[in-house]
Design a protein around this motif. Structure first.
Motif, PDB file in Angstrom:
ATOM      1  N   SER A 125       0.837  -1.206   0.053  1.00  0.00           N
ATOM      2  CA  SER A 125      -0.007  -0.010  -0.037  1.00  0.00           C
ATOM      3  C   SER A 125       0.845   1.312   0.100  1.00  0.00           C
ATOM      4  CB  SER A 125      -0.937   0.006   1.257  1.00  0.00           C
ATOM      5  OG  SER A 125      -1.770   1.208   1.394  1.00  0.00           O
ATOM      6  N   SER A 126       0.235   2.316  -0.593  1.00  0.00           N
ATOM      7  CA  SER A 126       1.026   3.643  -0.601  1.00  0.00           C
ATOM      8  C   SER A 126       0.115   4.558   0.403  1.00  0.00           C
ATOM      9  CB  SER A 126       1.237   4.157  -1.989  1.00  0.00           C
ATOM     10  OG  SER A 126      -0.043   4.323  -2.733  1.00  0.00           O
ATOM     11  N   VAL A 127      -0.967   4.232   0.669  1.00  0.00           N
ATOM     12  CA  VAL A 127      -1.985   5.069   1.549  1.00  0.00           C
ATOM     13  C   VAL A 127      -2.290   4.653   2.897  1.00  0.00           C
ATOM     14  CG1 VAL A 127      -2.740   6.039  -0.747  1.00  0.00           C
ATOM     15  CG2 VAL A 127      -4.050   4.106   0.504  1.00  0.00           C
ATOM     16  N   SER A 128      -1.703   3.313   3.201  1.00  0.00           N
ATOM     17  CA  SER A 128      -2.054   2.966   4.611  1.00  0.00           C
ATOM     18  C   SER A 128      -1.277   3.725   5.924  1.00  0.00           C
ATOM     19  CB  SER A 128      -1.506   1.654   4.895  1.00  0.00           C
ATOM     20  OG  SER A 128      -0.067   1.344   4.786  1.00  0.00           O
ATOM     21  N   GLN A 129      -1.649   3.421   6.934  1.00  0.00           N
ATOM     22  CA  GLN A 129      -1.157   4.099   8.320  1.00  0.00           C
ATOM     23  C   GLN A 129       0.228   3.486   8.316  1.00  0.00           C
ATOM     24  OE1 GLN A 129      -3.927   4.260  11.767  1.00  0.00           O
ATOM     25  NE2 GLN A 129      -5.159   2.809  10.660  1.00  0.00           N
ATOM     26  N   LEU A 130       0.465   2.217   8.210  1.00  0.00           N
ATOM     27  CA  LEU A 130       1.842   1.732   8.033  1.00  0.00           C
ATOM     28  C   LEU A 130       2.714   2.538   7.343  1.00  0.00           C
ATOM     29  CD1 LEU A 130       3.863   0.105   9.338  1.00  0.00           C
ATOM     30  CD2 LEU A 130       3.114  -1.774   7.678  1.00  0.00           C
TER      31      LEU A 130
END
Length: 216
Positions: A125-130
């Protein structure tokens, strides 16, 4: 993390709204904390808060009253674990722009992996919280090393001690952080390297822009 959520997400997106909620709660607690020793400053700040419904003043609206809903088991440990991995990542690229990299986090199945899954449900992902915490353009979460690792990748090993339920649950977990230059182009809107070309916004930004046009 804050700037990305506040300036890149759609105005009513839950990520952006949740960020505003946290900032509002933090400001309220800070104001009430220093009110007894800096009363005039606290009152002035309180009166300028635009979303306050009352005008009674900071001293007539009670002391700090943080909701118990903010205390969620495992969240603090998840954030601390992600920050430890971020420090490993940033240390491996020697002051270079973190957004020019993609990160692969490898953790054996266990409690630490489950905590990281709470911050990123998808494998990549490029938009996750991580990914926001890692400060990279893209983050991949795996339970084993990938079969192929580029020769220019940096691999850092680390450990993190999980302490839950006041020490009743303790687990020492090891992790590997692989940092490698990302192959995608820089998005002209969010500045992350997640676009197909430098003249076209990335998929996330295209979606936000399209939603904004539809609401006008």
């Amino acid at each position: 993390l804050l700037s990305c959520r506040l300036y890149c997400e759609e105005a009513k997106d839950p990520k952006r709204r949740s960020c505003q909620t946290v900032l509002a709660e933090a400001l309220d607690i800070v104001i009430r904390s220093f009110a007894p020793i800096l009363p005039h400053l606290a009152e002035e700040v309180f009166q300028y808060i635009p979303y306050k419904k009352d005008s009674e003043g900071v001293f007539r609206t009670g002391w700090i009253n943080a909701s118990s809903a903010w205390k969620k088991p495992g969240i603090e440990e998840a954030i601390e674990g992600a920050c430890a991995m971020r420090d490993s990542f940033l240390g491996s690229i020697s002051g270079k722009n973190a957004l020019e990299y993609e990160v692969i986090i490898v953790i054996e199945p266990g409690l630490l992996f489950e905590l990281m899954e709470a911050l990123q449900a998808e494998e990549t992902s490029s938009v996750s919280q991580l990914n926001e915490i890692m400060m990279a353009s893209q983050t991949t979460l795996l339970s084993e090393l990938p079969k192929e690792i580029p020769s220019d990748a940096n691999i850092v090993k680390g450990t993190f001690l999980i302490n839950l339920e006041g020490g009743d649950i303790c687990e020492q977990s090891s992790y590997k952080v692989i940092a490698q230059p990302i192959a995608k182009a820089k998005c002209p809107r969010c500045r992350r390297y997640t676009a197909e070309s430098s003249s076209t916004p990335c998929p996330r930004c295209l979606q936000v822009l399209a939603a904004g046009k539809g609401s006008t």
